[in-house]
Design a protein around this motif. Structure first.
Motif, PDB file in Angstrom:
ATOM      1  N   ALA A 402      66.764  84.761  38.444  1.00  0.00           N
ATOM      2  CA  ALA A 402      67.716  85.825  38.121  1.00  0.00           C
ATOM      3  C   ALA A 402      67.467  87.060  38.984  1.00  0.00           C
ATOM      4  CB  ALA A 402      67.591  86.193  36.641  1.00  0.00           C
ATOM      5  N   LEU A 403      66.204  87.325  39.299  1.00  0.00           N
ATOM      6  CA  LEU A 403      65.895  88.474  40.161  1.00  0.00           C
ATOM      7  C   LEU A 403      66.489  88.272  41.547  1.00  0.00           C
ATOM      8  CD1 LEU A 403      62.124  89.177  39.328  1.00  0.00           C
ATOM      9  CD2 LEU A 403      64.136  90.408  38.497  1.00  0.00           C
ATOM     10  N   PHE A 404      66.351  87.073  42.088  1.00  0.00           N
ATOM     11  CA  PHE A 404      66.895  86.808  43.422  1.00  0.00           C
ATOM     12  C   PHE A 404      68.421  86.947  43.424  1.00  0.00           C
ATOM     13  CE2 PHE A 404      62.703  85.263  44.282  1.00  0.00           C
ATOM     14  CZ  PHE A 404      62.559  85.361  45.661  1.00  0.00           C
ATOM     15  N   ALA A 405      69.046  86.482  42.352  1.00  0.00           N
ATOM     16  CA  ALA A 405      70.502  86.627  42.273  1.00  0.00           C
ATOM     17  C   ALA A 405      70.899  88.093  42.187  1.00  0.00           C
ATOM     18  CB  ALA A 405      71.035  85.853  41.064  1.00  0.00           C
ATOM     19  N   ALA A 406      70.146  88.859  41.385  1.00  0.00           N
ATOM     20  CA  ALA A 406      70.471  90.281  41.215  1.00  0.00           C
ATOM     21  C   ALA A 406      70.200  91.084  42.472  1.00  0.00           C
ATOM     22  CB  ALA A 406      69.671  90.851  40.052  1.00  0.00           C
ATOM     23  N   LEU A 407      69.206  90.648  43.257  1.00  0.00           N
ATOM     24  CA  LEU A 407      68.819  91.406  44.449  1.00  0.00           C
ATOM     25  C   LEU A 407      69.333  90.767  45.740  1.00  0.00           C
ATOM     26  CD1 LEU A 407      65.173  92.584  43.687  1.00  0.00           C
ATOM     27  CD2 LEU A 407      67.202  93.995  43.967  1.00  0.00           C
ATOM     28  N   LYS A 408      70.364  89.939  45.626  1.00  0.00           N
ATOM     29  CA  LYS A 408      70.962  89.371  46.839  1.00  0.00           C
ATOM     30  C   LYS A 408      71.770  90.466  47.519  1.00  0.00           C
ATOM     31  CE  LYS A 408      73.676  85.556  48.655  1.00  0.00           C
ATOM     32  NZ  LYS A 408      74.455  84.332  48.362  1.00  0.00           N
ATOM     33  N   ARG A 409      71.222  90.987  48.606  1.00  0.00           N
ATOM     34  CA  ARG A 409      71.805  92.171  49.229  1.00  0.00           C
ATOM     35  C   ARG A 409      72.234  91.943  50.668  1.00  0.00           C
ATOM     36  NH1 ARG A 409      66.353  95.100  47.849  1.00  0.00           N
ATOM     37  NH2 ARG A 409      65.825  93.066  48.682  1.00  0.00           N
ATOM     38  N   VAL A 410      72.055  90.708  51.178  1.00  0.00           N
ATOM     39  CA  VAL A 410      72.354  90.479  52.592  1.00  0.00           C
ATOM     40  C   VAL A 410      73.125  89.180  52.782  1.00  0.00           C
ATOM     41  CG1 VAL A 410      70.251  91.694  53.294  1.00  0.00           C
ATOM     42  CG2 VAL A 410      70.214  89.202  53.081  1.00  0.00           C
ATOM     43  N   GLU A 411      73.815  89.131  53.893  1.00  0.00           N
ATOM     44  CA  GLU A 411      74.427  87.893  54.369  1.00  0.00           C
ATOM     45  C   GLU A 411      73.649  87.438  55.588  1.00  0.00           C
ATOM     46  OE1 GLU A 411      78.576  86.302  56.448  1.00  0.00           O
ATOM     47  OE2 GLU A 411      78.474  88.315  55.562  1.00  0.00           O
ATOM     48  N   VAL A 412      73.222  86.171  55.585  1.00  0.00           N
ATOM     49  CA  VAL A 412      72.444  85.627  56.696  1.00  0.00           C
ATOM     50  C   VAL A 412      73.346  84.741  57.542  1.00  0.00           C
ATOM     51  CG1 VAL A 412      70.451  84.225  57.352  1.00  0.00           C
ATOM     52  CG2 VAL A 412      70.331  85.690  55.322  1.00  0.00           C
ATOM     53  N   ARG A 413      73.412  85.018  58.845  1.00  0.00           N
ATOM     54  CA  ARG A 413      74.235  84.240  59.770  1.00  0.00           C
ATOM     55  C   ARG A 413      73.374  83.675  60.893  1.00  0.00           C
ATOM     56  NH1 ARG A 413      79.052  88.604  61.040  1.00  0.00           N
ATOM     57  NH2 ARG A 413      79.932  88.757  58.914  1.00  0.00           N
ATOM     58  N   ASP A 414      73.633  82.435  61.251  1.00  0.00           N
ATOM     59  CA  ASP A 414      73.036  81.841  62.449  1.00  0.00           C
ATOM     60  C   ASP A 414      74.018  82.090  63.595  1.00  0.00           C
ATOM     61  OD1 ASP A 414      72.004  80.294  64.484  1.00  0.00           O
ATOM     62  OD2 ASP A 414      71.565  78.564  63.214  1.00  0.00           O
ATOM     63  N   HIS A 560      72.473  75.804  51.642  1.00  0.00           N
ATOM     64  CA  HIS A 560      72.121  76.441  50.373  1.00  0.00           C
ATOM     65  C   HIS A 560      73.028  77.639  50.110  1.00  0.00           C
ATOM     66  CE1 HIS A 560      68.367  74.166  49.695  1.00  0.00           C
ATOM     67  NE2 HIS A 560      68.248  74.201  51.011  1.00  0.00           N
ATOM     68  N   GLU A 561      73.342  77.841  48.842  1.00  0.00           N
ATOM     69  CA  GLU A 561      74.174  78.986  48.487  1.00  0.00           C
ATOM     70  C   GLU A 561      73.550  80.290  48.969  1.00  0.00           C
ATOM     71  OE1 GLU A 561      76.027  81.150  44.486  1.00  0.00           O
ATOM     72  OE2 GLU A 561      75.127  79.148  44.369  1.00  0.00           O
ATOM     73  N   ASP A 562      72.237  80.395  48.802  1.00  0.00           N
ATOM     74  CA  ASP A 562      71.498  81.523  49.357  1.00  0.00           C
ATOM     75  C   ASP A 562      70.490  80.942  50.343  1.00  0.00           C
ATOM     76  OD1 ASP A 562      69.985  83.702  50.032  1.00  0.00           O
ATOM     77  OD2 ASP A 562      69.493  84.304  47.974  1.00  0.00           O
ATOM     78  N   PRO A 563      70.697  81.123  51.665  1.00  0.00           N
ATOM     79  CA  PRO A 563      69.827  80.478  52.662  1.00  0.00           C
ATOM     80  C   PRO A 563      68.400  81.012  52.683  1.00  0.00           C
ATOM     81  CG  PRO A 563      71.418  81.941  53.724  1.00  0.00           C
ATOM     82  CD  PRO A 563      71.826  81.841  52.281  1.00  0.00           C
ATOM     83  N   ILE A 564      68.138  82.099  51.957  1.00  0.00           N
ATOM     84  CA  ILE A 564      66.763  82.595  51.871  1.00  0.00           C
ATOM     85  C   ILE A 564      66.320  82.711  50.405  1.00  0.00           C
ATOM     86  CG2 ILE A 564      66.775  83.807  54.072  1.00  0.00           C
ATOM     87  CD1 ILE A 564      67.380  86.392  52.546  1.00  0.00           C
ATOM     88  N   GLY A 565      67.034  82.039  49.500  1.00  0.00           N
ATOM     89  CA  GLY A 565      66.703  82.069  48.078  1.00  0.00           C
ATOM     90  C   GLY A 565      65.592  81.093  47.735  1.00  0.00           C
ATOM     91  N   GLU A 566      65.267  81.019  46.443  1.00  0.00           N
ATOM     92  CA  GLU A 566      64.144  80.188  45.992  1.00  0.00           C
ATOM     93  C   GLU A 566      64.302  78.718  46.383  1.00  0.00           C
ATOM     94  OE1 GLU A 566      61.527  81.330  42.362  1.00  0.00           O
ATOM     95  OE2 GLU A 566      63.614  81.196  41.704  1.00  0.00           O
ATOM     96  N   ASP A 567      65.508  78.170  46.236  1.00  0.00           N
ATOM     97  CA  ASP A 567      65.716  76.754  46.557  1.00  0.00           C
ATOM     98  C   ASP A 567      65.495  76.494  48.042  1.00  0.00           C
ATOM     99  OD1 ASP A 567      66.286  76.237  43.938  1.00  0.00           O
ATOM    100  OD2 ASP A 567      68.474  76.236  44.194  1.00  0.00           O
ATOM    101  N   ALA A 568      66.003  77.385  48.887  1.00  0.00           N
ATOM    102  CA  ALA A 568      65.834  77.217  50.329  1.00  0.00           C
ATOM    103  C   ALA A 568      64.371  77.341  50.727  1.00  0.00           C
ATOM    104  CB  ALA A 568      66.680  78.242  51.082  1.00  0.00           C
TER     105      ALA A 568
END
Length: 713
Positions: A402-414, A560-568
């Motif tokens: 939940a913290l990672f979802a709340a603090l998702k503040r960037v878009e990561v692009r290759d 991944h939905e968040d490329p730098i999130g916990e799952d990634a």
């Protein structure tokens, strides 16, 4: 009368007797070893360590005769033929280092057989039961215990000797107190700040302090960058220590280059005297059998409430043979150890690092906190592939997902490939941007390409600490003012440096590095989304970095939905462990044996301490320190000259903010070119190397790279 220490121009009646010295060292060593249940063993070492001073030759030496009578082998010889044989190395090496088995045997053979005096009554002792509980770990646990006892003996001996000569009794060690926890409460009460990010930080801290009551052991602190890990780990550490009678907080940071930031925070909270900053810039090697040298060059014992150090200092000390590094080890027992940015532990030495952490927790009552936004899956449950996997981790943060979802503040692009010209243009096109690359040559070239742009700045480990602090202060001030900033940095900025850019450009790397870079983007959440662009550089990365980057690209391609999130991050480390394998995680070679753990296991009771120390190098080839003189960032020549007749420690403190750690290859090239020279070798021997010309230090970009390896991060 038999003496241990003499005083020049003083009658023998004022000298220190061997009995008095041995009994004092025995008591002091016992006190240092009591926290890990080995007080009797330490007392044995203290009673026997200077037994050889009984010899007539040594007594004549104290009276002024010039001779080479040694004294450390006789006490070791007493232990050599009995059950305490593994401890003989600690006595034989107490003026220098724990010897390898071959060298120890030579010392024992040369030592005389000495009858124990009446006052030397050895206490009953026994080995800790845990040495016998798991035979597969017996050798490792034994050498660890010997190293800890060696540290207790050396520290006690040095302190008691110094106390005799200085006439000042040894001070009591500092521990965490209720007053420190109260000071933390006052500090936190004074921190305001509105908004969702600050609310989240307060929630993380509150939850972490609730977890502090749990029993000592392993903890994780998994919080997105900018979520308040530093203060949460400090609050948890203080509360946890107070709740369970733990003695101090050891805060381990990956790089010397960013240690000052954490030290400043902790000292603002707790006061200067409660916090020790200890790392390679303040740890000058000196080793000599002479008593005068032992008194003059004294290493830190880490006996203050809070120690802030580097991973190099921490992990290399745990595998050291030198007394200067080992004397601090007893202070780790019954302490809270926070590993900041835990994912940065060196992969080729990861299994020995984890083995040491497990031993500190299981045998020495320590708690360990793995603090990072990118947990490196070091537990058995997380899939770590080797037997050293950690177990029983408890999370300090509330609901990390939940913290990672709340603090998702960037878009990561290759963004694919970008050469230096394109990167320079990209930096010029942005009003405020940070570019991070993985070698110092490219960082310097990019900075030179945009040096004339408004707000251009550079950060690298080839800049002295005072210079880096000034650059960061200027960068932060310009960011707060909304002024232009174009900062080019090596990866040093990723390890917890507090900056907030709207745009970050990151050379392709592992997912953990990309996530850490993203932590410098939209850090305070003032934008809806910051932008992180991952590019492939025209410059070849170091082989290890390229391997991480290849795995990182594969994870980014997983969608991944968040490329730098916990799952990634979890996927990244699963791939990494699978690609590395167990052997590559303990890759150092010790005298023809691959792996430190294997080398220790094959020699029960006879660890090759010196070879292990030489093999355990977080920075291959090591680093050397170069002092910069004068100019805007060097130490003043007059101030340095005034320190000539002081102690090595006072000189080290003076030059600490004006010295650069450089790779051995670079140092050698500079030495051969006559660009560095020893300062005051007549007094300090070969300890302090000084840059001979200011032309090599750029006031904006730091030391110029010289020699092979100079530009590797």
């Amino acid at each position: 009368m038999i003496y241990a220490h003499s005083l020049a121009d003083k009658p023998a009646s004022e000298w220190e007797t061997l009995e008095a010295h041995a009994l004092q060292v025995a008591a002091a060593a016992r006190a240092r070893a009591e926290p890990f249940g080995a007080g009797e063993l330490a007392e044995v070492l203290g009673l026997l360590h200077d037994l050889g001073k009984i010899k007539a030759g040594f007594q004549r030496k104290l009276s002024g005769e010039i001779n080479d009578t040694a004294h450390s082998g006789e006490g070791a010889k007493v232990l050599w033929g009995g059950a305490a044989r593994p401890l003989a190395a600690a006595i034989a090496g107490h003026h220098g280092r724990l010897p390898d088995p071959d060298r120890l045997r030579v010392r024992i053979a040369a030592a005389e057989a000495v009858t124990l005096p009446k006052w030397c009554r050895l206490p009953d002792w026994e080995w800790p039961a845990r040495l016998r509980e798991d035979k597969s770990l017996g050798s490792y646990r034994l050498q660890f215990l010997v190293r800890m006892l060696f540290g207790a003996l050396c520290d006690a001996d040095d302190r008691e000797t110094a106390a005799f000569y200085a006439g000042i009794p040894d001070r009591s060690p500092g521990v965490v107190t209720e007053a420190m926890c109260a000071a933390f409460d006052v500090h936190m009460a004074g921190i305001g700040g509105e908004g969702s990010v600050n609310d989240l930080r307060r929630r993380v801290l509150s939850h972490g302090r609730d977890v502090a009551s749990e029993t000592p052991g392993l903890f994780t602190l998994t919080v997105p960058t900018g979520g308040g890990k530093t203060l949460t780990s400090l609050g948890f550490g203080l509360d946890h220590a107070l709740a369970h009678g733990l003695r101090r907080l050891i805060y381990v940071i990956p790089y010397t280059s960013i240690i000052e930031q954490t030290v400043d925070v902790f000292r603002r909270v707790l006061g200067t005297d409660a916090v020790l900053e200890h790392h390679s810039n303040a740890d000058w090697d000196g080793e000599d059998e002479a008593e005068a040298e032992q008194r003059r060059v004294s290493g830190a014992s880490w006996d203050v409430p809070v120690v802030v150090t580097t991973a190099v200092q921490f992990f290399e000390s745990l595998h050291a043979a030198r007394k200067k590094r080992c004397r601090k080890l007893p202070s780790l027992a019954r302490s809270v150890i926070v590993l900041d940015e835990a994912q940065t532990m060196p992969l080729p030495l990861l299994r020995p690092c984890l083995a040491a952490l497990r031993e500190l927790m299981e045998g020495y009552g320590a708690s360990v906190v793995l603090s990072t936004a990118t947990q490196p899956a070091l537990t058995k449950a997380g899939g770590f592939p080797a037997g050293e996997a950690l177990e029983g981790a408890r999370e300090i943060a509330p609901e990390p997902a939940a913290l990672f979802a709340a603090l998702k503040r960037v878009e990561v692009r290759d963004v694919g490939s970008m050469d230096d010209a394109a990167l320079a243009n990209r930096l010029r096109a942005e009003r405020r941007a940070l570019c991070i690359v993985d070698n110092r040559m490219q960082a310097r070239a990019l900075f030179d390409a945009v040096r004339d742009a408004d707000g251009a700045a550079h950060l690298s480990t080839l800049m002295v600490p005072a210079h880096r602090r000034a650059v960061l202060a200027e960068v932060r001030a310009r960011l707060r003012q909304g002024a232009p900033v174009r900062l080019v940095s090596t990866s040093l900025i990723e390890a917890g440096v507090d900056v907030d850019f709207p745009v970050v450009l990151r050379a392709a790397a592992g997912i953990d590095s990309v996530a850490q870079a993203a932590g410098r983007c939209n850090r305070e959440g003032r934008l809806d989304r910051g932008l992180v662009e991952v590019f492939r550089s025209e410059h070849p990365a170091p082989p290890a970095v390229e391997q991480f980057a290849a795995i990182g690209r594969a994870v980014l391609a997983e969608g991944h939905e968040d490329p730098i999130g916990e799952d990634a991050v979890a996927s990244y480390f699963r791939r990494l462990w699978g690609e590395y394998g167990e052997d590559a995680l303990d890759a150092a070679e010790v005298h023809g044996v691959r792996g430190l753990l294997a080398a220790i296991a094959r020699t029960p009771g006879a660890c090759p301490y010196e070879q292990v120390e030489a093999a355990f190098r977080i920075i291959p080839g090591g680093e050397r320190t170069v002092i910069v003189l004068d100019g805007p960032w060097g130490v003043g020549s007059n101030a340095l000259e005034a320190a000539r007749f002081g102690s090595a420690g006072s000189v080290a403190k003076l030059v600490q903010s004006h010295a650069v750690n450089v790779p051995w290859a670079m140092w050698s090239s500079m030495w051969e070119a006559g660009q560095i020279a020893w300062w005051a070798p007549d007094w300090f021997e070969e300890q302090f190397a000084v840059l001979q010309t200011s032309d090599l230090y750029d006031a904006e970009a730091g030391l110029s790279g010289v020699g092979e390896g100079a530009w590797v991060v």
